[in-house]
Design a protein around this motif. Sequence first.
Motif, short mmCIF file in Angstrom:
data_model
loop_
_atom_site.label_atom_id
_atom_site.label_comp_id
_atom_site.label_asym_id
_atom_site.label_seq_id
_atom_site.Cartn_x
_atom_site.Cartn_y
_atom_site.Cartn_z
N LYS A 36 17.63 7.28 -10.93
CA LYS A 36 18.81 7.05 -10.09
C LYS A 36 18.89 8.13 -9.02
O LYS A 36 18.84 9.32 -9.32
CB LYS A 36 20.07 7.07 -10.96
N TYR A 76 20.03 0.44 -8.68
CA TYR A 76 21.28 -0.28 -8.45
C TYR A 76 21.05 -1.79 -8.45
O TYR A 76 21.91 -2.56 -8.88
CB TYR A 76 21.92 0.18 -7.15
N ILE A 95 24.01 5.94 -3.44
CA ILE A 95 23.53 4.67 -2.89
C ILE A 95 23.24 4.83 -1.41
O ILE A 95 22.48 4.05 -0.81
CB ILE A 95 24.57 3.56 -3.13
N GLU A 136 24.65 3.30 -16.24
CA GLU A 136 25.33 2.95 -15.00
C GLU A 136 26.26 1.75 -15.13
O GLU A 136 26.81 1.28 -14.14
CB GLU A 136 24.30 2.67 -13.89
N THR A 137 26.42 1.22 -16.34
CA THR A 137 27.28 0.04 -16.50
C THR A 137 28.06 0.11 -17.81
O THR A 137 27.55 0.61 -18.82
CB THR A 137 26.44 -1.25 -16.47
N ALA A 189 17.11 3.66 -5.04
CA ALA A 189 18.42 3.01 -5.01
C ALA A 189 18.28 1.50 -5.19
O ALA A 189 19.04 0.87 -5.95
CB ALA A 189 19.14 3.33 -3.71
#
Length: 258
Positions: free
Chosen positions: A175, A194, A179, A230-231, A190
Motif C-alpha cells: 500500500k 486500492y 491514493i 484496508e477494509t 495504488a
Amino acid sequence: MLLVIDIGNTNITMGIYDKENLIGNYRLNTKAKRTSDEYGMALLTFMTVHNVIKEFIEDVIISSVVPKVMHSFNNGIRKYLDKEPIIIGPGIRTGISIQTDSPRSLGADRIVDAAGAYYTYGGPVLIIDFGTATTYDFIAADTTFQYGVIAPGIEISAQALWTQAAKLQEIEIKKPTSILAKNTVTSMQAGLVYGYVGQSEYIIRKFKEALKVDMKVIATGGLGRIICNETSMIDIYDPDLTFKGLKIIYEKYKGLEH
C-alpha cells in the motif's frame, strides 16, 4: 504428528501439527522442477528445523492443484518418510457437500479452505483466498458449497502490468502512503491495492445482496493481509486456514469427530 501440505500454482506450503498445535510452516516455489529426492530432502530439512524426526510423523495429507508435480512429490514422501500420502480428491470425506454444476472441476484447495472456514468459524461463510487466483466461495449453513467467483490474483495483475507495458517496471506490492500517487511506482501500487480492495468489497456486497443472509467473511492467502487491513468488510484474516482445513479433513477421513 500430522504433516499437512498444500501444493498451489505458485507455492508449496507445508506445516506440522502436534495434536492441536501447528508447528511452523515451510514454503517452496512450485514452478521449479524437482526430483523425488529434492522433495524428500526439503521435507526432512523442514522437520529438522523444528526438531521433528520422521518417526514422529503419523500421516501425511496433501491438497494439490498441480498434477504434474505429484508423482515426484509422492515418491519423495514414500522414500524419505515411509508414508503413503492421503490425497484430497474423490472418495475423501471432507464434511462439505458440493452443489455446483460440475463438482469434480472444483479445485482441492477451495474444498480444503471451505472445510477449514466452516468448521472453524461456522456458516454461512464467504471465503476469500488471495492466491494465484483470487477466489470467493460461499458455504451455506448446511455445509453445502453453493457458489464461487474466480478473479485474477494480485500478483497475476501486477505481472500483467510490467510484462505487457514496456515502460512499467517490476514493483513491490504494498500500500502506498496515499491514493494521490505522484510517480509510476506508487501509481501502480495504488492501482493494485486500492483496486483490489474495491473489487473485494464489491463482490462481498453483491453476495450479501443476492443471498440476503448474514454471513461471516473469512480471508486467507499470502497477499490477503494487505487487502484485509484496508477494509472492514472482511471479518477475519486467517493465514493458516488451508492447514486447518487439511487437519479437519484428515480427522474426518480417520473417523474422528472434529
